[in-house]
Design an enzyme around this catalytic site. Structure first.
Site, PDB file in Angstrom:
ATOM      1  CG  ASP A 286      35.585   0.849 -29.425  1.00  0.00           C
ATOM      2  OD1 ASP A 286      34.787   2.290 -28.893  1.00  0.00           O
ATOM      3  OD2 ASP A 286      35.344  -0.204 -29.444  1.00  0.00           O
TER       4      ASP A 286
HETATM    5  C1  BGC Z   1      32.748   1.576 -31.924  1.00  0.00           C
HETATM    6  C2  BGC Z   1      34.312   2.459 -32.089  1.00  0.00           C
HETATM    7  C3  BGC Z   1      33.941   3.546 -32.741  1.00  0.00           C
HETATM    8  C4  BGC Z   1      33.406   3.937 -31.347  1.00  0.00           C
HETATM    9  C5  BGC Z   1      33.375   6.079 -30.982  1.00  0.00           C
HETATM   10  C6  BGC Z   1      32.118   2.105 -30.659  1.00  0.00           C
HETATM   11  O1  BGC Z   1      31.184   2.203 -30.072  1.00  0.00           O
HETATM   12  O2  BGC Z   1      33.660   0.503 -31.428  1.00  0.00           O
HETATM   13  O3  BGC Z   1      34.693   1.653 -33.580  1.00  0.00           O
HETATM   14  O4  BGC Z   1      34.918   4.413 -33.265  1.00  0.00           O
HETATM   15  O5  BGC Z   1      32.244   4.129 -31.005  1.00  0.00           O
HETATM   16  O6  BGC Z   1      32.048   6.136 -31.997  1.00  0.00           O
END
Ligand code: BGC
Length: 750
Positions: A286
């Site tokens: 993530d």
């Molecule tokens: C989130 C994810 C997301 C990623 C990309 C993160 O902060 O937890 O769910 O896909 O950002 O935007």
């Protein structure tokens, strides 16, 4: 739209609901693997680690240094958040034509519930209990996103969410593993289509692996403490189900479970994902979740982070740059093997090849958005996701000749109605309830008086006007809820009452003496017990997306009959959280009407005799149970019969019953099947959802509904972490919510 695109779209929307696992690209798998090995043989170590590096794009004065030059050097494998198509094609051209090996970039974005046409938040989509519709919605989102060059979505989110304080519950399918897995698998099929190389397909990403929804106290990013059997029985099944639908990528979660952050959890990434589930796509971290292992106190610095994650089996790093900075050095020092790097790169290249990126790397010339088909689907999804919680005296549906007072901060909140994660939705296109009256239900007489400007507004200066508007109308429609930003990532709450002075506004409107229809647009189940007293009817719409306003009036005027069911337990008080239907029993389950505060005598002596498990102030039960939802029709379940009283471990059971629409109009009932394993080697939940069906019935019509459950569907992981169906007695229930009463027993033989 080109004829071919129209045909593909129609085909995808109408046929995909029956599709099975994704069929891979036009290239054969053997061909893909050959090409992967060919490329790998030519790659330098730096080019390999470049493929493992994903950055978030921003277009500033540093673009040359931050992105273009590294691209030429083969130092970036994927970019997220490239919003402009010309820029996207320009970046791709550099990767393809100016880097040594010409490996195309993979562009990712959070297409969570639509790209331009916004569908209800996933929690709302779960309330439809309609996987075919979720699949079609994901397909429509893929068509739009793909038309601007996006090839990979970070969805679906499969985190089981038992705590509405957690803002990300909005992005989830709620509290049930079976419902979550079924909806998740449907979305994967929608995003990925029949073939990944199809001009409308996106690679899906299952997130957040794993357990993220169990964040302590509902505080986002927090630690989780999920023991192994619970992890297997509740948190992992949706992932396994969605992987079977062919999902190509998986994202690790932010949380540490029992002290181990997911981005360095080799049990999850290797033992489970690769060895047991045979996953052959790739795993992405993530956003900076790898680097954050330093703050967790799990890694001492960036180099340590890269070592831990690479060796745990994490293939691509999102945003933080520890792989690109430290992996070459770690390989030279022998701390990460070349084989580990090669495997990660293989996984990434395999997906790029399956997507047909090498043959077709660029965004098409024309973008597609807001087609009639996608708007129609979004409207249907908003209709089906609304849950009718109350309808006193059958006040709904209304006749179209009534005069309406439209009130409330969400009655015309074009941005907020779209909900969390709708980066690319455009509020100008949102059909709010007000716009629905202005553009579609134009013959309906109404007066609009917001009362509050936005959900947190504390200014009660317009309450008197709102009350007067209600007094002057036949009925008030009050739309309350949450602004989009109050749920979603990092937006946890410790109170779940409607924010600001919305409850007071509702009471003021009620005091005008006219019937009140309350609609709630929110990302989570709010605690609305107090509001129920001020409303004759309640429709819970979640954040319903682009077409939410018109869908609301479709329901209010009876053009559509509500069929949504709660995908989460609705609490009376926030202090009940977490509360979910599929809990284990205690040794002292609470009786039907347990003693509450007002029944306790003064100076009562301390005793534990007769004590049971519940809250003295808010009792045993939630406000509404999982699976609950009313209709303008009424449904009766009868004549439950089983094909056998006893089955072997390899057998299955046919469950049939009669479902009758005893109401006056046609309606759809989500018939639900729950099971309890009465005695297990570990205690089993009091009920578990094992099946559901949307059944359409004319007024007065009866149908025989059938479910088939295999003994294998009753299997679970015990303390030995082996999956098995244990022989013994089971109870099953069929009905319209998780408190269903019609039941029968059966036995699974040794
Ligand atoms: C989130 C994810 C997301 C990623 C990309 C993160 O902060 O937890 O769910 O896909 O950002 O935007």
């Amino acid at each position: 739209m080109k004829i071919k695109s129209i045909l593909t779209f129609l085909l995808s929307v109408f046929c995909l609901s029956v599709s099975a696992q994704t069929v891979y690209s036009a290239r054969s798998e053997a061909d893909i693997n050959m090409k992967v090995e060919e490329l790998l043989a030519k790659m330098t170590l730096e080019e390999k680690t470049g493929q493992m590096n994903q950055l978030s794009f921003y277009d500033g004065k540093d673009v040359e240094k931050q992105f273009l030059q590294p691209l030429r050097n083969g130092a970036i494998g994927s970019l997220l958040n490239v919003e402009n198509v010309e820029m996207l094609n320009r970046l791709q051209k550099i990767a393809v034509e100016e880097s040594r090996l010409g490996i195309p970039l993979l562009f990712g974005r959070d297409i969570i519930h639509g790209y331009r046409t916004i569908f209800p938040v996933p929690l709302g989509q779960a309330a439809t209990f309609d996987p075919a519709l979720a699949e079609a919605g994901a397909r429509a989102a893929a068509v739009e996103a793909r038309s601007v060059g996006i090839r990979w979505t970070f969805a679906p989110m499969l985190d089981i969410s038992r705590d509405p304080r957690w803002g990300r519950i909005a992005e989830s399918f709620g509290e049930d593993p079976y419902l979550g897995g079924t909806m998740g698998a449907a979305m994967v099929r929608g995003f990925q289509g029949y073939s990944l190389t199809d001009e409308n397909s996106l690679a899906a990403c299952l997130k957040h692996f794993a357990g993220y929804g169990a964040a302590e106290g509902g505080r986002d990013y927090n630690s989780t403490n999920i023991p192994p059997a619970l992890m297997r029985n509740v948190y992992l099944p949706p992932f396994e189900m969605a992987l079977k639908a062919g999902a190509q990528t998986v994202m690790t979660s932010f949380n540490d479970n029992d002290g181990i952050p997911s981005s360095a959890n080799s049990y999850l990434l290797k033992d489970l994902l690769r060895n047991e589930w045979k996953f052959d796509g790739f795993v992405v971290s993530d956003w900076a979740s790898m680097d954050e292992m330093i703050a967790h106190g799990f890694a001492k610095d960036g180099k340590h982070v890269a070592e831990l994650s690479a060796n745990a089996g994490l293939d691509m790093e999102m945003v933080s740059r520890t792989y690109i900075r430290f992996l070459p050095e770690l390989v030279r020092e022998g701390k990460v093997s070349m084989e580990t790097i090669d495997n990660a790169v293989r996984n990434i290249l395999r997906v790029k090849l399956r997507l047909g990126l090498f043959e077709n790397p660029y965004a098409p010339a024309q973008s597609i958005a807001y087609t009639d088909e996608s708007l129609k689907l979004a409207r249907r999804a908003a209709v089906e996701s609304a849950v009718l919680l109350k309808n006193a005296g059958n006040i709904l549906p209304l006749k179209e000749d009534v005069k309406i007072a439209l009130i409330g901060p969400m009655a015309h909140a074009p941005h907020d109605q779209l909900g969390t994660w709708s980066f690319d939705g455009e509020k100008e296109k949102t059909v709010t309830p007000l716009r629905a009256l202005q553009t579609e239900y134009t013959h309906v007489k109404y007066v609009y008086e917001a009362g509050l400007a936005y959900s947190r507004d504390l200014n009660a200066g317009n309450f008197a006007k709102a009350k007067a508007a209600a007094a002057d109308a036949d009925v008030a429609v009050v739309v309350l809820g949450e602004e989009a930003i109050l749920s979603g990532e990092a937006h946890s709450l410790s109170s779940l009452n409607p924010v600001g002075r919305q409850s007071e506004l509702l009471s003021a409107v009620k005091s005008a003496g006219k019937p009140v229809i309350m609609a709630v647009m929110a990302g989570r189940p709010l605690t609305i017990e107090r509001n129920l007293h001020d409303a004759d009817a309640v429709l819970y719409c979640f954040h319903p997306g682009t077409m939410g306003g018109v869908a609301l009036f479709d329901l209010i005027f009876g053009k559509e009959n509500p069929s949504g069911k709660l995908p989460v337990t609705m609490l009376r008080e926030v202090g009940q959280a977490p509360m979910y239907y599929n809990h284990n029993n205690t040794g002292r389950p609470a009786p039907d009407n347990p003693v509450t505060l007002e029944h306790i005598p003064l100076e009562a002596g301390q005793t534990s005799l007769g004590n049971t498990s519940y809250y003295l102030d808010s009792g045993r039960d939630p406000l509404f149970p999982f699976g609950y939802g009313l209709s303008y029709s009424a449904f009766e379940y009868s004549d439950l019969s089983l094909s056998a009283n006893s089955i072997s471990k390899t057998d299955s059971l046919k469950v049939s019953f009669t479902l009758t629409n005893t109401g006056k109009i046609k309606g759809v009932e989500v018939a639900q099947l729950y099971v309890r394993d009465l005695v297990g080697s570990i205690a089993r939940p009091v009920r578990e959802l094992k099946g559901f069906q949307r059944v359409s019935l004319d007024a007065g019509q009866s149908k025989t509904v059938e479910f088939r459950i295999a003994a294998n569907d009753l299997a679970f992981y015990g303390s030995d972490l082996k999956r098995k169906t244990e022989p013994g007695e089971f109870t099953l229930w069929v009905g319209g919510n998780s408190n269903a009463t019609l039941n029968a027993n059966f036995t699974v033989e040794e």
